[in-house]
Scaffold this motif. Structure first.
Motif, PDB file in Angstrom:
ATOM      1  N   PHE A   1     -10.526 -16.101  -9.533  1.00 23.97           N
ATOM      2  CA  PHE A   1     -10.104 -15.208  -8.460  1.00 23.97           C
ATOM      3  C   PHE A   1      -8.603 -14.940  -8.555  1.00 23.97           C
ATOM      4  O   PHE A   1      -8.147 -13.828  -8.298  1.00 23.97           O
ATOM      5  N   GLU A   2      -7.824 -15.934  -8.944  1.00 23.65           N
ATOM      6  CA  GLU A   2      -6.378 -15.748  -9.128  1.00 23.65           C
ATOM      7  C   GLU A   2      -6.103 -14.725 -10.225  1.00 23.65           C
ATOM      8  O   GLU A   2      -5.216 -13.882 -10.085  1.00 23.65           O
ATOM      9  N   ASP A   3      -6.858 -14.788 -11.312  1.00 19.57           N
ATOM     10  CA  ASP A   3      -6.738 -13.790 -12.382  1.00 19.57           C
ATOM     11  C   ASP A   3      -7.072 -12.397 -11.850  1.00 19.57           C
ATOM     12  O   ASP A   3      -6.377 -11.419 -12.145  1.00 19.57           O
ATOM     13  N   PHE A   4      -8.151 -12.317 -11.074  1.00 14.59           N
ATOM     14  CA  PHE A   4      -8.582 -11.044 -10.502  1.00 14.59           C
ATOM     15  C   PHE A   4      -7.485 -10.460  -9.614  1.00 14.59           C
ATOM     16  O   PHE A   4      -7.167  -9.268  -9.707  1.00 14.59           O
ATOM     17  N   LYS A   5      -6.892 -11.292  -8.748  1.00 18.30           N
ATOM     18  CA  LYS A   5      -5.823 -10.812  -7.857  1.00 18.30           C
ATOM     19  C   LYS A   5      -4.628 -10.320  -8.671  1.00 18.30           C
ATOM     20  O   LYS A   5      -4.054  -9.275  -8.359  1.00 18.30           O
ATOM     21  N   ALA A   6      -4.246 -11.064  -9.704  1.00 17.80           N
ATOM     22  CA  ALA A   6      -3.104 -10.662 -10.529  1.00 17.80           C
ATOM     23  C   ALA A   6      -3.373  -9.328 -11.217  1.00 17.80           C
ATOM     24  O   ALA A   6      -2.505  -8.444 -11.246  1.00 17.80           O
ATOM     25  N   ASP A   7      -4.564  -9.165 -11.758  1.00 18.99           N
ATOM     26  CA  ASP A   7      -4.924  -7.896 -12.406  1.00 18.99           C
ATOM     27  C   ASP A   7      -4.968  -6.751 -11.404  1.00 18.99           C
ATOM     28  O   ASP A   7      -4.548  -5.631 -11.705  1.00 18.99           O
ATOM     29  N   LEU A   8      -5.460  -7.029 -10.216  1.00 19.27           N
ATOM     30  CA  LEU A   8      -5.517  -6.006  -9.174  1.00 19.27           C
ATOM     31  C   LEU A   8      -4.114  -5.549  -8.781  1.00 19.27           C
ATOM     32  O   LEU A   8      -3.841  -4.355  -8.657  1.00 19.27           O
ATOM     33  N   ARG A   9      -3.214  -6.524  -8.613  1.00 15.53           N
ATOM     34  CA  ARG A   9      -1.819  -6.173  -8.305  1.00 15.53           C
ATOM     35  C   ARG A   9      -1.208  -5.339  -9.427  1.00 15.53           C
ATOM     36  O   ARG A   9      -0.542  -4.335  -9.175  1.00 15.53           O
ATOM     37  N   GLU A  10      -1.423  -5.774 -10.654  1.00 21.17           N
ATOM     38  CA  GLU A  10      -0.842  -5.074 -11.809  1.00 21.17           C
ATOM     39  C   GLU A  10      -1.378  -3.651 -11.935  1.00 21.17           C
ATOM     40  O   GLU A  10      -0.614  -2.712 -12.136  1.00 21.17           O
ATOM     41  N   SER A  11      -2.667  -3.497 -11.781  1.00 21.58           N
ATOM     42  CA  SER A  11      -3.255  -2.167 -11.964  1.00 21.58           C
ATOM     43  C   SER A  11      -2.939  -1.212 -10.813  1.00 21.58           C
ATOM     44  O   SER A  11      -3.096  -0.009 -10.958  1.00 21.58           O
ATOM     45  N   ASN A  12      -2.472  -1.750  -9.700  1.00 22.25           N
ATOM     46  CA  ASN A  12      -2.162  -0.906  -8.534  1.00 22.25           C
ATOM     47  C   ASN A  12      -0.693  -0.939  -8.142  1.00 22.25           C
ATOM     48  O   ASN A  12      -0.334  -0.445  -7.070  1.00 22.25           O
ATOM     49  N   LYS A  13       0.157  -1.481  -9.006  1.00 25.60           N
ATOM     50  CA  LYS A  13       1.551  -1.661  -8.618  1.00 25.60           C
ATOM     51  C   LYS A  13       2.271  -0.339  -8.329  1.00 25.60           C
ATOM     52  O   LYS A  13       3.210  -0.318  -7.541  1.00 25.60           O
ATOM     53  N   ALA A  14       1.834   0.748  -8.899  1.00 22.94           N
ATOM     54  CA  ALA A  14       2.474   2.039  -8.649  1.00 22.94           C
ATOM     55  C   ALA A  14       2.200   2.548  -7.237  1.00 22.94           C
ATOM     56  O   ALA A  14       2.967   3.347  -6.702  1.00 22.94           O
ATOM     57  N   THR A  15       1.130   2.065  -6.620  1.00 24.56           N
ATOM     58  CA  THR A  15       0.768   2.562  -5.293  1.00 24.56           C
ATOM     59  C   THR A  15       0.969   1.537  -4.180  1.00 24.56           C
ATOM     60  O   THR A  15       0.765   1.851  -3.011  1.00 24.56           O
ATOM     61  N   ILE A  16       1.364   0.326  -4.529  1.00 25.27           N
ATOM     62  CA  ILE A  16       1.578  -0.714  -3.525  1.00 25.27           C
ATOM     63  C   ILE A  16       3.018  -0.659  -3.046  1.00 25.27           C
ATOM     64  O   ILE A  16       3.954  -0.667  -3.836  1.00 25.27           O
ATOM     65  N   HIS A  17       3.170  -0.609  -1.739  1.00 27.41           N
ATOM     66  CA  HIS A  17       4.501  -0.607  -1.137  1.00 27.41           C
ATOM     67  C   HIS A  17       4.643  -1.864  -0.288  1.00 27.41           C
ATOM     68  O   HIS A  17       3.832  -2.098   0.608  1.00 27.41           O
ATOM     69  N   ILE A  18       5.654  -2.647  -0.590  1.00 32.06           N
ATOM     70  CA  ILE A  18       5.863  -3.917   0.096  1.00 32.06           C
ATOM     71  C   ILE A  18       6.951  -3.750   1.141  1.00 32.06           C
ATOM     72  O   ILE A  18       8.043  -3.266   0.847  1.00 32.06           O
ATOM     73  N   ASN A  19       6.638  -4.166   2.342  1.00 30.66           N
ATOM     74  CA  ASN A  19       7.627  -4.184   3.406  1.00 30.66           C
ATOM     75  C   ASN A  19       8.414  -5.480   3.250  1.00 30.66           C
ATOM     76  O   ASN A  19       7.947  -6.558   3.614  1.00 30.66           O
ATOM     77  N   LYS A  20       9.619  -5.392   2.697  1.00 27.92           N
ATOM     78  CA  LYS A  20      10.410  -6.580   2.389  1.00 27.92           C
ATOM     79  C   LYS A  20      10.790  -7.360   3.639  1.00 27.92           C
ATOM     80  O   LYS A  20      10.929  -8.574   3.595  1.00 27.92           O
ATOM     81  N   GLU A  21      10.938  -6.677   4.772  1.00 20.90           N
ATOM     82  CA  GLU A  21      11.269  -7.373   6.012  1.00 20.90           C
ATOM     83  C   GLU A  21      10.143  -8.320   6.422  1.00 20.90           C
ATOM     84  O   GLU A  21      10.395  -9.451   6.814  1.00 20.90           O
ATOM     85  N   ILE A  22       8.907  -7.855   6.305  1.00 17.55           N
ATOM     86  CA  ILE A  22       7.768  -8.707   6.648  1.00 17.55           C
ATOM     87  C   ILE A  22       7.669  -9.854   5.658  1.00 17.55           C
ATOM     88  O   ILE A  22       7.432 -10.999   6.042  1.00 17.55           O
ATOM     89  N   LEU A  23       7.880  -9.581   4.390  1.00 16.43           N
ATOM     90  CA  LEU A  23       7.828 -10.610   3.369  1.00 16.43           C
ATOM     91  C   LEU A  23       8.869 -11.691   3.635  1.00 16.43           C
ATOM     92  O   LEU A  23       8.580 -12.879   3.560  1.00 16.43           O
ATOM     93  N   GLU A  24      10.085 -11.279   3.987  1.00 12.34           N
ATOM     94  CA  GLU A  24      11.144 -12.245   4.300  1.00 12.34           C
ATOM     95  C   GLU A  24      10.792 -13.050   5.539  1.00 12.34           C
ATOM     96  O   GLU A  24      11.021 -14.256   5.586  1.00 12.34           O
ATOM     97  N   GLU A  25      10.204 -12.388   6.522  1.00 11.14           N
ATOM     98  CA  GLU A  25       9.782 -13.087   7.740  1.00 11.14           C
ATOM     99  C   GLU A  25       8.732 -14.127   7.434  1.00 11.14           C
ATOM    100  O   GLU A  25       8.786 -15.255   7.933  1.00 11.14           O
TER     101      GLU A  25
END
Length: 107
Positions: free
Chosen positions: A79-103
């Protein structure tokens, strides 16, 4: 995921907590209830907690389905491999809210 399934899980969780109760676990439950401004006995069926249970159960159903479809397994493609591949294949469309991440990271 039906409301009945979520409630059943909530009640099972509450029962398991009662059966395995320790002073430390009871103190944690009291503090968690305080954070929601409710009585400890209301904690397991509080709407916010039920939503957390719903999310947890849905995620587990997705993971189970991935195993059943042999998309992931315990050895070669986890499942960890699957999540990593999913992130990689969708990185162009994923937008991270850095404020939430820092929180979330306590910064």
């Amino acid at each position: 995921m039906s409301d009945d399934e979520v409630m059943e899980y909530a009640l099972q969780t509450e029962e398991a907590m009662k059966q395995n109760s320790t002073p430390e676990l009871e103190a944690i439950q009291v503090e968690l209830a305080k954070s929601l401004d409710i009585a400890p006995e209301e904690y397991f069926t509080h709407p916010e907690i039920l939503e957390q249970y719903r999310d947890f159960l849905l995620i587990n159903k997705v993971i189970d389905s991935l195993y059943e479809q042999n998309i992931i397994n315990h050895n070669e493609y986890t499942f960890e491999d699957f999540k990593a591949d999913l992130r990689e294949s969708n990185k162009a469309t994923i937008h991270i809210n850095k404020e939430i991440l820092e929180e979330l990271n306590g910064n």
